[in-house]
Write a protein that holds these residues in place. Sequence first.
Motif, PDB file in Angstrom:
ATOM      1  N   PRO A   1      12.140 -27.510  37.268  1.00  0.00           N
ATOM      2  CA  PRO A   1      13.427 -28.224  37.365  1.00  0.00           C
ATOM      3  C   PRO A   1      14.080 -27.992  38.722  1.00  0.00           C
ATOM      4  CG  PRO A   1      13.608 -26.281  35.946  1.00  0.00           C
ATOM      5  CD  PRO A   1      12.164 -26.438  36.264  1.00  0.00           C
ATOM      6  N   GLY A   2      15.047 -28.852  39.059  1.00  0.00           N
ATOM      7  CA  GLY A   2      15.704 -28.752  40.356  1.00  0.00           C
ATOM      8  C   GLY A   2      14.935 -29.449  41.462  1.00  0.00           C
ATOM      9  N   ARG A   3      14.155 -30.479  41.085  1.00  0.00           N
ATOM     10  CA  ARG A   3      13.274 -31.135  42.050  1.00  0.00           C
ATOM     11  C   ARG A   3      14.030 -31.788  43.197  1.00  0.00           C
ATOM     12  NH1 ARG A   3      11.880 -31.682  36.901  1.00  0.00           N
ATOM     13  NH2 ARG A   3       9.724 -31.302  36.252  1.00  0.00           N
ATOM     14  N   GLY A   4      15.125 -32.451  42.860  1.00  0.00           N
ATOM     15  CA  GLY A   4      15.831 -33.250  43.852  1.00  0.00           C
ATOM     16  C   GLY A   4      16.321 -32.440  45.035  1.00  0.00           C
ATOM     17  N   ILE A   5      17.002 -31.335  44.760  1.00  0.00           N
ATOM     18  CA  ILE A   5      17.567 -30.539  45.842  1.00  0.00           C
ATOM     19  C   ILE A   5      16.471 -29.875  46.660  1.00  0.00           C
ATOM     20  CG2 ILE A   5      17.894 -28.507  44.349  1.00  0.00           C
ATOM     21  CD1 ILE A   5      20.126 -29.642  47.291  1.00  0.00           C
ATOM     22  N   ARG A   6      15.381 -29.435  45.993  1.00  0.00           N
ATOM     23  CA  ARG A   6      14.267 -28.828  46.742  1.00  0.00           C
ATOM     24  C   ARG A   6      13.637 -29.842  47.688  1.00  0.00           C
ATOM     25  NH1 ARG A   6      12.984 -26.125  42.010  1.00  0.00           N
ATOM     26  NH2 ARG A   6      11.515 -27.769  41.470  1.00  0.00           N
ATOM     27  N   LEU A   7      13.389 -31.056  47.174  1.00  0.00           N
ATOM     28  CA  LEU A   7      12.770 -32.080  48.010  1.00  0.00           C
ATOM     29  C   LEU A   7      13.675 -32.467  49.173  1.00  0.00           C
ATOM     30  CD1 LEU A   7      11.097 -34.427  45.373  1.00  0.00           C
ATOM     31  CD2 LEU A   7       9.937 -33.084  47.133  1.00  0.00           C
ATOM     32  N   ALA A   8      14.975 -32.580  48.908  1.00  0.00           N
ATOM     33  CA  ALA A   8      15.910 -32.934  49.977  1.00  0.00           C
ATOM     34  C   ALA A   8      15.900 -31.875  51.075  1.00  0.00           C
ATOM     35  CB  ALA A   8      17.314 -33.103  49.401  1.00  0.00           C
ATOM     36  N   ASN A   9      15.899 -30.608  50.671  1.00  0.00           N
ATOM     37  CA  ASN A   9      15.856 -29.526  51.657  1.00  0.00           C
ATOM     38  C   ASN A   9      14.537 -29.523  52.425  1.00  0.00           C
ATOM     39  OD1 ASN A   9      18.421 -28.344  51.293  1.00  0.00           O
ATOM     40  ND2 ASN A   9      17.731 -27.265  49.471  1.00  0.00           N
ATOM     41  N   ALA A  10      13.422 -29.715  51.705  1.00  0.00           N
ATOM     42  CA  ALA A  10      12.117 -29.716  52.359  1.00  0.00           C
ATOM     43  C   ALA A  10      12.001 -30.871  53.350  1.00  0.00           C
ATOM     44  CB  ALA A  10      11.004 -29.804  51.313  1.00  0.00           C
ATOM     45  N   PHE A  11      12.441 -32.070  52.954  1.00  0.00           N
ATOM     46  CA  PHE A  11      12.327 -33.232  53.837  1.00  0.00           C
ATOM     47  C   PHE A  11      13.205 -33.075  55.071  1.00  0.00           C
ATOM     48  CE2 PHE A  11      11.047 -36.023  50.016  1.00  0.00           C
ATOM     49  CZ  PHE A  11       9.714 -35.707  50.222  1.00  0.00           C
ATOM     50  N   ARG A  12      14.397 -32.513  54.883  1.00  0.00           N
ATOM     51  CA  ARG A  12      15.241 -32.288  56.054  1.00  0.00           C
ATOM     52  C   ARG A  12      14.621 -31.237  56.969  1.00  0.00           C
ATOM     53  NH1 ARG A  12      21.650 -30.599  56.527  1.00  0.00           N
ATOM     54  NH2 ARG A  12      21.606 -30.321  58.779  1.00  0.00           N
ATOM     55  N   GLY A  13      14.022 -30.203  56.365  1.00  0.00           N
ATOM     56  CA  GLY A  13      13.338 -29.204  57.175  1.00  0.00           C
ATOM     57  C   GLY A  13      12.193 -29.801  57.966  1.00  0.00           C
ATOM     58  N   MET A  14      11.408 -30.663  57.334  1.00  0.00           N
ATOM     59  CA  MET A  14      10.307 -31.315  58.045  1.00  0.00           C
ATOM     60  C   MET A  14      10.839 -32.127  59.222  1.00  0.00           C
ATOM     61  SD  MET A  14       8.083 -32.771  54.849  1.00  0.00           S
ATOM     62  CE  MET A  14       8.006 -31.826  53.322  1.00  0.00           C
ATOM     63  N   ALA A  15      11.904 -32.886  58.984  1.00  0.00           N
ATOM     64  CA  ALA A  15      12.471 -33.711  60.050  1.00  0.00           C
ATOM     65  C   ALA A  15      12.961 -32.862  61.207  1.00  0.00           C
ATOM     66  CB  ALA A  15      13.608 -34.571  59.490  1.00  0.00           C
ATOM     67  N   ASP A  16      13.654 -31.766  60.896  1.00  0.00           N
ATOM     68  CA  ASP A  16      14.151 -30.895  61.963  1.00  0.00           C
ATOM     69  C   ASP A  16      13.005 -30.177  62.670  1.00  0.00           C
ATOM     70  OD1 ASP A  16      16.726 -31.670  61.590  1.00  0.00           O
ATOM     71  OD2 ASP A  16      17.422 -29.810  60.679  1.00  0.00           O
ATOM     72  N   GLY A  17      11.951 -29.828  61.926  1.00  0.00           N
ATOM     73  CA  GLY A  17      10.801 -29.204  62.559  1.00  0.00           C
ATOM     74  C   GLY A  17      10.138 -30.131  63.560  1.00  0.00           C
ATOM     75  N   VAL A  18       9.980 -31.391  63.193  1.00  0.00           N
ATOM     76  CA  VAL A  18       9.392 -32.378  64.106  1.00  0.00           C
ATOM     77  C   VAL A  18      10.274 -32.542  65.344  1.00  0.00           C
ATOM     78  CG1 VAL A  18       8.824 -34.818  64.364  1.00  0.00           C
ATOM     79  CG2 VAL A  18       8.105 -33.578  62.307  1.00  0.00           C
ATOM     80  N   ARG A  19      11.599 -32.461  65.148  1.00  0.00           N
ATOM     81  CA  ARG A  19      12.539 -32.598  66.269  1.00  0.00           C
ATOM     82  C   ARG A  19      12.651 -31.327  67.101  1.00  0.00           C
ATOM     83  NH1 ARG A  19      17.618 -33.295  63.376  1.00  0.00           N
ATOM     84  NH2 ARG A  19      18.549 -33.278  65.458  1.00  0.00           N
ATOM     85  N   GLY A  20      12.075 -30.211  66.605  1.00  0.00           N
ATOM     86  CA  GLY A  20      12.147 -28.954  67.338  1.00  0.00           C
ATOM     87  C   GLY A  20      13.440 -28.191  67.132  1.00  0.00           C
ATOM     88  N   VAL A  21      14.157 -28.489  66.052  1.00  0.00           N
ATOM     89  CA  VAL A  21      15.423 -27.805  65.761  1.00  0.00           C
ATOM     90  C   VAL A  21      15.127 -26.408  65.228  1.00  0.00           C
ATOM     91  CG1 VAL A  21      17.485 -27.827  64.313  1.00  0.00           C
ATOM     92  CG2 VAL A  21      16.622 -29.969  65.288  1.00  0.00           C
ATOM     93  N   SER A  22      15.853 -25.414  65.712  1.00  0.00           N
ATOM     94  CA  SER A  22      15.701 -24.050  65.211  1.00  0.00           C
ATOM     95  C   SER A  22      17.076 -23.436  64.998  1.00  0.00           C
ATOM     96  CB  SER A  22      14.868 -23.207  66.184  1.00  0.00           C
ATOM     97  OG  SER A  22      15.503 -23.114  67.447  1.00  0.00           O
ATOM     98  N   GLY A  23      17.096 -22.165  64.626  1.00  0.00           N
ATOM     99  CA  GLY A  23      18.362 -21.480  64.378  1.00  0.00           C
ATOM    100  C   GLY A  23      18.858 -21.703  62.961  1.00  0.00           C
TER     101      GLY A  23
END
Length: 297
Positions: free
Chosen positions: A270-292
């Motif tokens: 359970p809790g799929r939605g929030i996990r996926l939202a966090n993971a997808f945002r992390g992927m996007a920021d990783g591709v952009r080179g965002v850290s911190g």
Amino acid sequence: MPRTTAVVSLFNPDDGVLANAAALLAQADAVVVVDDGSPRDTARILAALESLGCGVVRLAENSGIAAALNAGITAALAAAPKPDYILTMDQDSLLDPGYVDALLTAAAAAAGAGVPVGMVAPASVRGLPVRRGPVLNGIQLGGEPIQSGLLVPVPVLEKVGLFQGPLFIDGVDSEFHLRCEAAGLRTVLAPNAALNHALGSPATANVFGRDVSVAGRPLKIRTAADWRYYYLFRNRILLARQYGRRFPLWTLKGLLADYRHLAIVTLLAPGRGIRLANAFRGMADGVRGVSGRRARH
């Protein structure tokens, strides 16, 4: 006898850290605890830790596990006498008697066998599989270890540097392991050391609103805190960008393991939605080179 200073990162600690600190003080020559900008009032617990004999460092804001450990290591290296080893610890890890001596013995054995030691990790972590590498000159090498319970020679820190603060949390131990490997320094497993460490929280598997059972027992799926999925997936991409060419197999295996885990918890926990939202945002920021630390928007 070599001197060891334990460095412990704290965030909203409870009274349980007092027993853990006492156990550390019985094995290490010194203990430095770092409050990583806890929003709760930690004055009473920090005062109790000081009374036990711990050095206390307070960070003004939550800066992440790498920055907290670096602050503690910096304080430890500025003290006299200077330690020979740093032991990095989570606040909820409790050491068995003889743990530090077992790691020191393994470090000495590796040095005697001509193995360049980057860090020493326990051969057994209760609650988590230990990655093993080849045997070199009779010494069991390890794969990437977890940060808690890790013994690092001070000359290694002086050579390769401290932990990578911009990762904030997740992947900090992996990055340090890869940096040591790139410098020709190896991870050694201490055969007589075991650490209690719990990774994530178990949840009952649930599909379409119905709990899943196997052989009459609820199926448990281990998940990280929802917010951790941002850092897990962002930092995996950041490490792939940084180390993918030097360590392509490690990079591929890590990416596959993370996405397999995400698929399993999305299907069953359970809790799929929030996990996926966090993971997808992390992927996007990783591709952009965002850290911190994650931006609040």
